[in-house]
Motif scaffolding. Structure first.
Motif, mmCIF file in Angstrom:
data_model
loop_
_atom_site.group_PDB
_atom_site.id
_atom_site.type_symbol
_atom_site.label_atom_id
_atom_site.label_comp_id
_atom_site.label_asym_id
_atom_site.label_seq_id
_atom_site.Cartn_x
_atom_site.Cartn_y
_atom_site.Cartn_z
ATOM 1 N N PRO A 1 92.261 23.894 -48.523
ATOM 2 C CA PRO A 1 93.277 24.886 -48.893
ATOM 3 C C PRO A 1 93.713 24.684 -50.348
ATOM 4 O O PRO A 1 93.652 23.567 -50.877
ATOM 5 N N GLU A 2 94.123 25.759 -50.966
ATOM 6 C CA GLU A 2 94.586 25.700 -52.355
ATOM 7 C C GLU A 2 95.740 26.689 -52.473
ATOM 8 O O GLU A 2 95.609 27.841 -52.060
ATOM 9 N N ILE A 3 96.857 26.231 -53.014
ATOM 10 C CA ILE A 3 98.068 27.041 -52.960
ATOM 11 C C ILE A 3 98.716 27.144 -54.338
ATOM 12 O O ILE A 3 99.029 26.121 -54.956
ATOM 13 N N ALA A 4 98.915 28.369 -54.802
ATOM 14 C CA ALA A 4 99.598 28.594 -56.079
ATOM 15 C C ALA A 4 101.094 28.415 -55.906
ATOM 16 O O ALA A 4 101.631 28.631 -54.818
ATOM 17 N N PHE A 5 101.774 28.028 -56.962
ATOM 18 C CA PHE A 5 103.229 27.843 -56.972
ATOM 19 C C PHE A 5 103.643 26.756 -55.978
ATOM 20 O O PHE A 5 104.683 26.878 -55.315
ATOM 21 N N CYS A 6 102.824 25.744 -55.851
ATOM 22 C CA CYS A 6 103.062 24.697 -54.865
ATOM 23 C C CYS A 6 102.929 23.340 -55.536
ATOM 24 O O CYS A 6 101.920 23.069 -56.193
ATOM 25 N N ASP A 7 103.954 22.499 -55.401
ATOM 26 C CA ASP A 7 103.876 21.160 -55.985
ATOM 27 C C ASP A 7 103.525 20.125 -54.909
ATOM 28 O O ASP A 7 103.271 20.485 -53.753
ATOM 29 N N LEU A 8 103.507 18.852 -55.292
ATOM 30 C CA LEU A 8 103.019 17.819 -54.380
ATOM 31 C C LEU A 8 103.871 17.701 -53.113
ATOM 32 O O LEU A 8 103.328 17.515 -52.013
ATOM 33 N N ILE B 1 102.913 21.150 -46.078
ATOM 34 C CA ILE B 1 101.855 21.988 -45.495
ATOM 35 C C ILE B 1 100.862 21.132 -44.710
ATOM 36 O O ILE B 1 100.495 21.459 -43.583
ATOM 37 N N GLU B 2 100.426 20.019 -45.301
ATOM 38 C CA GLU B 2 99.478 19.134 -44.614
ATOM 39 C C GLU B 2 100.042 18.686 -43.265
ATOM 40 O O GLU B 2 99.353 18.707 -42.237
#
Lengths: 457, 457
Positions: B244-251, B257-258
């Motif tokens: 998965p790859e998510i824009a506007f998302c930090d660590l 999400i994980e």
């Protein structure tokens, strides 16, 4: 929040403040106010953001260019214009700039140009629609099979046996081309990682059959590869296939499954991607929505290859390829026959010499229990068959068609150990997407297409 | 009907006649009656079929061997034995015979033996459970992402750019090894199908990022490949990954999400595969069900790499590899730390020199915003990071780490055109299945595993 969720509950959000993050798709700025056409890619709908000079960074906002990533904090209000709702901005922040030479400007780009910008084209309306439909279609396929007790099987990509024949397959190697190990004047393939020549697969069918003999109903959904050096609108060297395989299933039941599955997928797309379908109906294929709606409510025609050839021979058409009872049918024939019946057509019982060695021979001794599904506009969408389940018969047929029995002995053994009547089909996923969107070039339904001479990105 | 549907509505079927098709898993015949342990693979439960000498082909039925494909027509009745329901046969037909030398007899086979019978092993209880869990886990992953507005992207398998580095990748070719085209004493790769050297991918991440910059949230789910010549329980040359790859998302958001995704998958498996989990709990990993139930209700620990090394250094353990603030952590450390916290652990902020070039450098100048999720028993299950979104910074970092900028120029451009904070992770699907089933060898969770020297079937 995601724009998709925002639009789902927009009535409840009226007069409420929300924050969205996404990109500027278009921007019109006036002296004291401006409009941003805003999208975050989670749905086809864009949000109109209105701002005015009461915002403290008004002049900075005015300079924001198309492509810019922004965060908008604003209130959802009824629009006075042609849109139902819009957002009145309270704060707009730049999250990522975009320069003036950004290739994806809000104007009509040719698909050829966009193919050269494959990493940026998903930001355009057309590719947003196509790839969202692709995603939902994949999901619908999993839903259909999972809810009908199928087991999803990851058949291997790397293989030494393949039902399509190794002349169509890419070889795989870890050897250094410029320093190959030699033995007796030939390349020593025992030095390769798998100690022999290996390929990437053209079909998961043979492995799928092994699992159908254990789980009764299985399906694969994965990438497949062909080395075909052909540059047409319908060929790519890498594409995705769905290959269900069902034990205790004959050709008639197989057609029932194909028809039911396709209708489920089409219905799901009409339900969940109505905006995308409307877009494609308007800009890609006029009448698309009607075509898909009609399919759900129609019963697919079932006709033998012989009867199809009869129809073609009687047709008042000057064929480029003369229809023949012993030959495959050509693209022009496919087109004629789907127009003749004005809908999807199952063509059954094909001449045995033009079909694969694992297909079940009919009692006439001339045909095999194979079926192709032809759909208007996209041609062959699925190809399937009842598999030969008799050990002696398949050995005879495989031998006569030049198959190396030693390589497929495990596959043949499936007939010895509780083998039974079983059938399966393959559906090219890209063909399906072309049919669902009306897009007529396979390069435009694959995120990063691979065709001869073309492996950019 | 499918056994799965039969067991779902077995109370309603009492005293009704139904027809089932499947295989004999075991058979005990007495003088005047017999018991068949019957399964069709659609569920883990078997049906006990009872027959007696009132059936006209009684003596034929008595001779039916394990592995035989049969059709049974019978009445569902309350069992007098230990099972709730059984089927009283009205008619039993052979659909496919099975000889006495059938390798899969109803006894305990070693996993090593079954690996050599890869095309038959899915018929055993263990592999029925493992591959059904695999299928449902895949479905659950799609469900999670689709319901959270993600777009499923088929990133290309054939590639010339890859974030893992080409030394770990298989080369792909249509050239004849024994007749290679030469130019200036070297192999002329322009004669290959893509006019250059191509590979099969080790990750879809770079392409996934391009799509995240268009759709905000995307995921891939497909096969990946490594040429690693290593024969361990956790390495295969072909495996499936979810990226998965998510824009506007930090660590921090990435970890949320994980954690949410993993809990959803585990919960789904406990709900839909309870029989399979019970089986694995009993025969594969004692306490499996408790472990999984606990995971759903726990909050995952989040700790920096530095703090982990502190704990390891303080531990009263004689390490094989001394813990080091600048180094990766070893298997023994992973084990210690998950046992220490007795649950899944996110380890964040890794020393930058041991992590990939696309990861975001933290403000300390020494670490990157990377996170590994370690789970008890299976080690590293996911690896992710915030991606470097600044164009100049990533160029500098890529250059210093020896990346060929020309090959990834399009990827770098994503930072120029509305790039933004974004993050993503990769989850090895086989690692997940090992965690969910307790099976400790990757070869036993892949339908047809590919490991060095091993590409049979």
């Amino acid at each position: 929040m995601d724009l998709k969720d925002l639009f789902r509950s927009i009535k409840d959000l009226e007069n409420k403040e929300v924050t969205v993050r996404g990109w500027i798709r278009n921007h019109r700025d006036q002296k004291t106010f401006g409009f941003i056409d805003f999208s975050d890619g989670t749905c086809g709908e864009h949000l109109q953001v209105v701002y005015d000079d009461t915002l403290k960074n008004f002049s900075e906002i005015q300079k924001m260019l198309v492509g810019c990533a922004i965060e908008v904090n604003g209130v959802i209000v009824k629009s006075s214009g042609n849109q139902d709702y819009e957002m009145k901005a309270v704060e707009i922040k730049v999250l990522g700039n975009c320069p003036e030479d950004y290739p994806i400007q809000p104007k009509r780009h040719t698909r050829e140009f966009l193919r050269e910008q494959a990493y940026l084209r998903p930001r355009t309306n057309l590719f947003q629609a196509v790839f969202r439909i692709r995603s939902v279609a994949a999901s619908a396929i999993h839903e259909y099979f999972q809810s009908h007790n199928y087991v999803y099987v990851h058949t291997p990509l790397i293989t030494t046996t393949d039902c399509e024949g190794s002349d169509q397959m890419f070889k795989l190697t870890t050897l250094d081309f410029n320093n190959l190990p030699m033995i007796d004047g030939k390349v020593d393939m025992t030095k390769d990682l798998f100690s022999k020549t290996s390929y990437i697969t053209g079909s998961g069918q043979l492995h799928g059959e092994a699992f159908a003999m254990a789980f009764k109903k299985i399906y694969t959904f994965g990438p497949t590869f062909r080395t075909e050096n052909s540059n047409t609108k319908t060929h790519a060297n890498e594409f995705w296939m769905i290959e269900p395989e069902i034990a205790f299933c004959d050709l008639e039941e197989l057609m029932n499954i194909e028809e039911e599955m396709l209708k489920y997928v089409v219905k799901t797309i009409l339900d969940r991607c109505s905006g995308e379908i409307d877009f494609c109906d308007q800009f890609v294929e006029k009448g698309l929505k009607d075509k898909l709606t009609k399919l759900i409510n129609s019963e697919f025609v079932r006709i033998t290859h012989r009867d199809v050839v009869d129809i073609l021979k009687k047709a008042d058409v000057k064929w480029e390829f003369e229809p023949d009872y012993l030959e495959d049918i050509a693209k022009e024939h496919e087109r004629y026959i789907t127009e003749y019946f004005n809908g999807p057509v199952f063509i059954t019982n094909w001449p045995k010499d033009i079909k694969a060695w694992y297909m079940k021979e009919n009692s006439d001794g001339k045909t095999v229990a194979a079926v192709d599904l032809e759909v208007p506009g996209a041609g062959e969408l699925m190809g399937g068959s009842q598999r030969e389940e008799d050990y002696d018969t398949i050995i005879k047929r495989a031998t006569s068609m030049g198959v190396d029995l030693a390589v497929v002995d495990w596959y043949l053994n499936l007939r010895k150990y509780g083998g039974c009547v079983h059938s399966g089909f393959g559906m090219g996923f890209e063909r399906l997407i072309m049919y669902l969107t009306g897009v007529d070039n396979i390069r435009d339904v694959i995120p990063f297409p691979r065709t001869p001479g073309n492996c950019e990105y």
